[in-house]
Enzyme design. Structure first.
Site, PDB file in Angstrom:
ATOM      1  N   ARG A   1      -3.355  -7.874   0.143  1.00  0.00           N
ATOM      2  CA  ARG A   1      -2.278  -8.618   0.811  1.00  0.00           C
ATOM      3  C   ARG A   1      -2.388  -8.588   2.332  1.00  0.00           C
ATOM      4  O   ARG A   1      -1.828  -9.402   3.018  1.00  0.00           O
ATOM      5  CB  ARG A   1      -0.912  -8.117   0.367  1.00  0.00           C
ATOM      6  CG  ARG A   1      -0.565  -6.747   0.893  1.00  0.00           C
ATOM      7  CD  ARG A   1       0.898  -6.438   0.656  1.00  0.00           C
ATOM      8  NE  ARG A   1       1.153  -6.076  -0.710  1.00  0.00           N
ATOM      9  CZ  ARG A   1       2.078  -5.173  -1.067  1.00  0.00           C
ATOM     10  NH1 ARG A   1       2.804  -4.589  -0.164  1.00  0.00           N
ATOM     11  NH2 ARG A   1       2.263  -4.864  -2.333  1.00  0.00           N
TER      12      ARG A   1
ATOM     13  N   HIS B   1      -5.610   0.013   4.913  1.00  0.00           N
ATOM     14  CA  HIS B   1      -5.326   0.209   3.489  1.00  0.00           C
ATOM     15  C   HIS B   1      -5.804  -1.045   2.759  1.00  0.00           C
ATOM     16  O   HIS B   1      -5.217  -2.115   2.920  1.00  0.00           O
ATOM     17  CB  HIS B   1      -3.816   0.424   3.306  1.00  0.00           C
ATOM     18  CG  HIS B   1      -3.400   0.693   1.892  1.00  0.00           C
ATOM     19  ND1 HIS B   1      -2.113   0.982   1.543  1.00  0.00           N
ATOM     20  CD2 HIS B   1      -4.106   0.721   0.722  1.00  0.00           C
ATOM     21  CE1 HIS B   1      -2.027   1.178   0.236  1.00  0.00           C
ATOM     22  NE2 HIS B   1      -3.224   1.006  -0.285  1.00  0.00           N
TER      23      HIS B   1
ATOM     24  N   HIS C   1      -0.996  -4.422   9.668  1.00  0.00           N
ATOM     25  CA  HIS C   1      -0.071  -5.526   9.941  1.00  0.00           C
ATOM     26  C   HIS C   1      -0.618  -6.561  10.927  1.00  0.00           C
ATOM     27  O   HIS C   1      -0.030  -7.618  11.098  1.00  0.00           O
ATOM     28  CB  HIS C   1       1.300  -4.984  10.325  1.00  0.00           C
ATOM     29  CG  HIS C   1       1.924  -4.264   9.150  1.00  0.00           C
ATOM     30  ND1 HIS C   1       2.084  -4.885   7.933  1.00  0.00           N
ATOM     31  CD2 HIS C   1       2.328  -2.991   8.982  1.00  0.00           C
ATOM     32  CE1 HIS C   1       2.601  -4.017   7.075  1.00  0.00           C
ATOM     33  NE2 HIS C   1       2.744  -2.857   7.683  1.00  0.00           N
TER      34      HIS C   1
ATOM     35  N   GLU D   1      -1.975  14.553   3.511  1.00  0.00           N
ATOM     36  CA  GLU D   1      -1.114  13.804   4.423  1.00  0.00           C
ATOM     37  C   GLU D   1       0.285  13.836   3.828  1.00  0.00           C
ATOM     38  O   GLU D   1       0.509  13.393   2.696  1.00  0.00           O
ATOM     39  CB  GLU D   1      -1.599  12.363   4.594  1.00  0.00           C
ATOM     40  CG  GLU D   1      -0.698  11.608   5.571  1.00  0.00           C
ATOM     41  CD  GLU D   1      -1.291  10.304   6.097  1.00  0.00           C
ATOM     42  OE1 GLU D   1      -2.531  10.207   6.189  1.00  0.00           O
ATOM     43  OE2 GLU D   1      -0.505   9.396   6.409  1.00  0.00           O
TER      44      GLU D   1
ATOM     45  N   GLU E   1      -7.500   3.945   3.468  1.00  0.00           N
ATOM     46  CA  GLU E   1      -6.503   4.323   2.461  1.00  0.00           C
ATOM     47  C   GLU E   1      -6.793   3.509   1.217  1.00  0.00           C
ATOM     48  O   GLU E   1      -6.996   2.290   1.301  1.00  0.00           O
ATOM     49  CB  GLU E   1      -5.094   3.980   2.951  1.00  0.00           C
ATOM     50  CG  GLU E   1      -4.564   4.923   3.980  1.00  0.00           C
ATOM     51  CD  GLU E   1      -3.178   4.494   4.434  1.00  0.00           C
ATOM     52  OE1 GLU E   1      -2.572   3.599   3.821  1.00  0.00           O
ATOM     53  OE2 GLU E   1      -2.722   5.045   5.428  1.00  0.00           O
TER      54      GLU E   1
ATOM     55  N   HIS F   1       4.029   7.835   7.713  1.00  0.00           N
ATOM     56  CA  HIS F   1       4.944   6.896   7.076  1.00  0.00           C
ATOM     57  C   HIS F   1       6.278   6.800   7.792  1.00  0.00           C
ATOM     58  O   HIS F   1       7.001   7.784   7.901  1.00  0.00           O
ATOM     59  CB  HIS F   1       5.207   7.188   5.596  1.00  0.00           C
ATOM     60  CG  HIS F   1       5.675   5.933   4.904  1.00  0.00           C
ATOM     61  ND1 HIS F   1       4.810   5.008   4.374  1.00  0.00           N
ATOM     62  CD2 HIS F   1       6.904   5.433   4.742  1.00  0.00           C
ATOM     63  CE1 HIS F   1       5.491   4.007   3.892  1.00  0.00           C
ATOM     64  NE2 HIS F   1       6.767   4.222   4.111  1.00  0.00           N
TER      65      HIS F   1
ATOM     66  N   ARG G   1      -5.656  -2.893  -0.218  1.00  0.00           N
ATOM     67  CA  ARG G   1      -4.843  -2.911  -1.438  1.00  0.00           C
ATOM     68  C   ARG G   1      -5.510  -3.712  -2.536  1.00  0.00           C
ATOM     69  O   ARG G   1      -6.296  -4.628  -2.259  1.00  0.00           O
ATOM     70  CB  ARG G   1      -3.464  -3.522  -1.134  1.00  0.00           C
ATOM     71  CG  ARG G   1      -2.515  -2.556  -0.473  1.00  0.00           C
ATOM     72  CD  ARG G   1      -1.143  -3.191  -0.315  1.00  0.00           C
ATOM     73  NE  ARG G   1      -0.175  -2.207   0.110  1.00  0.00           N
ATOM     74  CZ  ARG G   1       0.609  -1.518  -0.718  1.00  0.00           C
ATOM     75  NH1 ARG G   1       0.567  -1.704  -2.005  1.00  0.00           N
ATOM     76  NH2 ARG G   1       1.450  -0.629  -0.247  1.00  0.00           N
TER      77      ARG G   1
ATOM     78  N   THR H   1       3.883   1.854   0.882  1.00  0.00           N
ATOM     79  CA  THR H   1       3.670   3.016   0.010  1.00  0.00           C
ATOM     80  C   THR H   1       4.948   3.850  -0.058  1.00  0.00           C
ATOM     81  O   THR H   1       5.343   4.492   0.913  1.00  0.00           O
ATOM     82  CB  THR H   1       2.506   3.873   0.559  1.00  0.00           C
ATOM     83  OG1 THR H   1       1.473   2.970   0.996  1.00  0.00           O
ATOM     84  CG2 THR H   1       1.962   4.791  -0.494  1.00  0.00           C
TER      85      THR H   1
ATOM     86  N   ASN I   1      -2.750   2.565  12.251  1.00  0.00           N
ATOM     87  CA  ASN I   1      -2.916   1.714  11.070  1.00  0.00           C
ATOM     88  C   ASN I   1      -2.730   0.253  11.497  1.00  0.00           C
ATOM     89  O   ASN I   1      -1.678  -0.119  12.033  1.00  0.00           O
ATOM     90  CB  ASN I   1      -1.863   2.122  10.024  1.00  0.00           C
ATOM     91  CG  ASN I   1      -1.948   1.273   8.767  1.00  0.00           C
ATOM     92  OD1 ASN I   1      -2.118   0.059   8.847  1.00  0.00           O
ATOM     93  ND2 ASN I   1      -1.821   1.884   7.613  1.00  0.00           N
TER      94      ASN I   1
END
Ligand code: PXP
Length: 238
Positions: A49, A43, A10, A151, A70, A192, A45, A101, A7
């Protein structure tokens, strides 16, 4: 084979801190695949963000990057998914104020909406997954809603391991869920809060065939480089 999804949200978080275009999520996605990742997760959003639609556009246009999007179960996101056709979609809950999340989907509350979205995505051969808490009931519901994968949210076990607390109960719960999901012919993924230690622990659950890991990989890469971190995870998952 156990797959590693990286992922890269970031990378976009750091980029957005300056409002400029560096560092580049697309380059990170290409490099992660080059270093052995099996897929890239982003993801998108509602508040954009980190990842934005331009990131999705450029990453999804490179067919050599298996892409897992996602997204929240909304009409807007379904429209975006059908426009850019990522290889995979994982439906996740989304709250504006959360840092990340926080838990799995509330399947009971959102059944009809999720079923509609899953059916549409299945129709276009986009592999569907639902991000759920380790719960037998949610696994049954996920199957009923037509999802191809689940998941399992590993936030709780990750926290217990990080705090050196007893994680056996949570481990057994995840294991039971993974076995049950596999018996229903659902692909089982996990994600996660994972790091090297938690991934090693969960790897004992052989039903889990994909790990989606973000924050730890990107953070650790600052110290040791993306290539080394991905290679270490691949070794753990071998
Ligand atoms: N899987 C899902 C469905 C997520 O929502 C997240 C967090 O965005 C992750 C995996 C990755 O979590 P982390 O960044 O803590 O590794």
């Amino acid at each position: 084979m156990i797959n590693l999804g990286v992922n890269i949200d970031h990378i976009a978080t750091v980029r957005n801190a300056r409002g400029e275009d560096h560092p580049y999520p697309y380059l990170a996605a290409k490099n992660a695949i080059k270093y052995g990742a099996n897929s890239i997760t982003i993801h998108l959003r509602e508040d954009r963000r980190h990842i934005n639609v331009d990131d999705l556009r450029i990453i999804s246009s490179n067919k050599k990057i298996p892409l897992n999007l996602e997204m929240a179960a909304t009409k807007e996101m379904l429209k975006i998914a059908l426009k850019f056709k990522p290889d995979y979609v994982c439906i996740v809950p989304e709250k504006r104020k959360e840092i990340t999340t926080e838990g799995g989907l509330n399947l009971n509350k959102n059944k009809n909406k999720i079923k509609y979205i899953v059916n549409k995505l299945n129709f276009f051969n986009i592999r569907t997954s639902l991000f759920i808490n380790p719960s037998i009931k949610d696994i049954k519901t996920a199957k009923h809603l037509g999802s191809k994968c689940v998941e399992i949210h590993t936030g709780k076990i990750s926290n217990l391991v990080k705090k050196n607390k007893n994680f056996q109960k949570e481990f057994i719960k995840i294991k039971k869920c993974a076995k049950f999901a596999e018996s229903l012919k659902l692909e089982v993924h996990a994600g996660h809060g994972l790091n090297y230690k938690t991934t090693k622990i969960l790897k004992k659950i052989t039903q889990i065939t994909e790990y989606n890991i973000g924050h730890f990989i990107i953070g650790e890469s600052i110290h040791y480089g993306l290539k080394n971190v991905i290679k270490t995870f691949k070794k753990i998952l071998k």
